[in-house]
Design a protein around this motif. Structure first.
Motif, PDB file in Angstrom:
ATOM      1  N   PRO A  23     -22.770  13.048  18.557  1.00 53.58           N
ATOM      2  CA  PRO A  23     -23.317  14.355  18.959  1.00 53.58           C
ATOM      3  C   PRO A  23     -22.362  15.513  18.687  1.00 53.58           C
ATOM      4  N   LEU A  24     -21.088  15.313  18.907  1.00 50.02           N
ATOM      5  CA  LEU A  24     -20.118  16.376  18.663  1.00 50.02           C
ATOM      6  C   LEU A  24     -19.928  16.626  17.180  1.00 50.02           C
ATOM      7  N   ASP A  25     -20.139  15.599  16.365  1.00 46.20           N
ATOM      8  CA  ASP A  25     -20.048  15.782  14.928  1.00 46.20           C
ATOM      9  C   ASP A  25     -21.200  16.637  14.412  1.00 46.20           C
ATOM     10  N   VAL A  26     -22.420  16.404  14.937  1.00 46.85           N
ATOM     11  CA  VAL A  26     -23.571  17.237  14.578  1.00 46.85           C
ATOM     12  C   VAL A  26     -23.318  18.685  14.992  1.00 46.85           C
TER      13      VAL A  26
ATOM     14  N   ARG B  70     -32.678  12.603  19.759  1.00 48.11           N
ATOM     15  CA  ARG B  70     -32.404  11.908  18.506  1.00 48.11           C
ATOM     16  C   ARG B  70     -31.656  12.792  17.511  1.00 48.11           C
ATOM     17  N   SER B  71     -31.869  14.113  17.619  1.00 45.73           N
ATOM     18  CA  SER B  71     -31.185  15.023  16.704  1.00 45.73           C
ATOM     19  C   SER B  71     -29.680  15.032  16.921  1.00 45.73           C
ATOM     20  N   LEU B  72     -29.240  14.641  18.118  1.00 50.89           N
ATOM     21  CA  LEU B  72     -27.802  14.565  18.378  1.00 50.89           C
ATOM     22  C   LEU B  72     -27.145  13.448  17.569  1.00 50.89           C
ATOM     23  N   PHE B  73     -27.979  12.556  17.043  1.00 50.89           N
ATOM     24  CA  PHE B  73     -27.456  11.453  16.228  1.00 50.89           C
ATOM     25  C   PHE B  73     -27.960  11.548  14.784  1.00 50.89           C
TER      26      PHE B  73
ATOM     27  N   ARG C 238     -22.969  22.079  12.433  1.00 49.51           N
ATOM     28  CA  ARG C 238     -23.872  23.230  12.537  1.00 49.51           C
ATOM     29  C   ARG C 238     -23.108  24.517  12.837  1.00 49.51           C
ATOM     30  N   LEU C 239     -22.090  24.435  13.635  1.00 44.89           N
ATOM     31  CA  LEU C 239     -21.304  25.629  13.933  1.00 44.89           C
ATOM     32  C   LEU C 239     -20.523  26.111  12.718  1.00 44.89           C
ATOM     33  N   GLN C 240     -20.192  25.203  11.823  1.00 48.62           N
ATOM     34  CA  GLN C 240     -19.466  25.586  10.621  1.00 48.62           C
ATOM     35  C   GLN C 240     -20.380  26.207   9.567  1.00 48.62           C
ATOM     36  N   SER C 241     -21.691  25.948   9.655  1.00 48.23           N
ATOM     37  CA  SER C 241     -22.621  26.428   8.638  1.00 48.23           C
ATOM     38  C   SER C 241     -22.937  27.909   8.852  1.00 48.23           C
TER      39      SER C 241
ATOM     40  N   ASP D  15     -23.776  25.987  24.509  1.00 50.17           N
ATOM     41  CA  ASP D  15     -25.145  26.499  24.443  1.00 50.17           C
ATOM     42  C   ASP D  15     -25.908  25.861  23.288  1.00 50.17           C
ATOM     43  N   ILE D  16     -25.247  25.776  22.134  1.00 51.06           N
ATOM     44  CA  ILE D  16     -25.894  25.188  20.965  1.00 51.06           C
ATOM     45  C   ILE D  16     -26.074  23.681  21.152  1.00 51.06           C
ATOM     46  N   LEU D  17     -25.103  23.028  21.768  1.00 48.39           N
ATOM     47  CA  LEU D  17     -25.222  21.585  22.021  1.00 48.39           C
ATOM     48  C   LEU D  17     -26.444  21.285  22.877  1.00 48.39           C
TER      49      LEU D  17
END
Length: 353
Positions: A57-60, A114-117, A64-67, A102-104
């Motif tokens: 989850p933290l990798d997702v 499921r999107s967290l994975f 996204r924060l880097q994009s 907030d984004i998490l």
């Protein structure tokens, strides 16, 4: 005479036993040395698998924060200050920390758990061989370089050269896997009503990338990955130094073998601290690599064409702070990840040897 002959025979027998034991020790030593390459490979793969599962989850979130998608969202948010507004350093950290979580939580709320994975498949496919290759190269380079270069086995030069070699080999071998993982994690078109995700799965993503961008498209961000060798070198070289310093500080060498818990804590602390230092120094390459792999379009052409062009354009359009987008999520993930990966690696290596 018989007593003398008996003593001679006993001495000969003891000598034979000693020679046999020495021979056995040589064979055992040879077997251990022969098995060490595979031991590093298996230990690295184990560490990568455990880390990928626990930190997905933290990798997702970090990706996204880097994009640029989430950067534009944050700019348009009313609670986010204008880029021209001067914000104190403590307030800036608090805002960054808040936006991260907030984004998490919004990912879970809007897209489901499921999107967290999302991207875990290619992440596992990438992390396991990547860490296996990295520690295979690192462990064996540490064994080979002292003899080739004439350096002491525990010198920082040997550790740094071994880490750099491992980083280059790993980045080249696994870049296509990380590109697919990044594209899947940023595939957000399914959020629009009535629309389907752009990519069905990892295989479909590979097909589309090759069809639209050619085989070279699978190696987008490779130059930025090579910049990441700096982080790998800093991390592993400082890990070896900090590990020795902490071991000497706690006098582990003088303790009995029942101090496994203390030794484990020392290794984990060394891994986490060294990763923190490396990330703070070399983090911008992570953002550059994500942007290049994301491959956004502008006026029908790729927005980013290279590392330096991407760097200049980001600083011009978004400011220097954009180079540290997702740093909180990255630190939350990578520092414990480093402790998990290196801890598992050291443990499995010890069990195998």
């Amino acid at each position: 005479m018989q007593a003398l002959r008996k003593d001679i025979d006993n001495g000969s027998t003891r000598k034979t036993f000693a020679e046999t034991a020495a021979s056995d020790n040589k064979i055992t030593s040879h077997v251990l040395k022969a098995s060490s390459p595979s031991a590093h490979f298996i230990a690295g793969a184990s560490g990568g698998m455990v880390t990928a599962l626990l930190t997905s989850p933290l990798d997702v979130l970090r990706t996204r924060l880097q994009s640029d998608f989430y950067r534009s969202q944050l700019k348009s948010a009313a609670s986010t200050p204008s880029p021209h507004t001067r914000v104190s350093l403590p307030r800036s950290f608090l805002l960054h920390f808040r936006e991260t979580f907030d984004i998490l939580f919004s990912i879970h709320r809007v897209e489901g758990w499921r999107s967290l994975f999302r991207g875990l498949g290619p992440s596992l496919t990438g992390v396991v061989p990547a860490t296996a290759v990295k520690f295979y190269a690192y462990g064996n380079c540490k064994r080979l370089y002292p003899g080739l270069l004439g350096y002491d086995a525990d010198s920082t030069s040997v550790h740094a050269l071994s880490a750099a070699t491992a980083g280059i080999v790993t980045g080249t071998a696994t870049n296509p896997i990380w590109l697919v993982k990044t594209r899947l994690q940023l595939d957000k078109s399914h959020l629009h009503s009535g629309e389907q995700p752009r990519y069905k799965n990892s295989y479909d993503c590979v097909k589309q990338v090759i069809r639209q961008e050619g085989v070279r498209g699978l190696y987008r961000g490779l130059a930025a990955s090579y910049l990441g060798v700096i982080e790998t070198t800093l991390h592993l070289a400082s890990y070896e130094r900090i590990k020795v310093m902490l071991a000497n500080q706690t006098k582990l060498k003088d303790k009995a073998k029942n101090s496994e818990l203390v030794q484990g804590l020392v290794l984990s602390g060394a891994a986490g601290l060294s990763k923190l230092i490396a990330v703070l120094i070399a983090y911008p390459h992570e953002v550059l690599r994500t942007r290049l792999r994301q491959a956004p379009m502008a006026d029908g052409h790729p927005k980013y064409t290279g590392v330096m062009q991407c760097l200049r354009l980001m600083v011009k359009e978004e400011g220097v702070a954009a180079l540290y987008g997702g740093l909180t999520a990255h630190l939350i993930r990578t520092v414990p990840s480093a402790a998990i990966t290196l801890g598992t690696y050291e443990l499995v290596l010890k069990l195998l040897n």
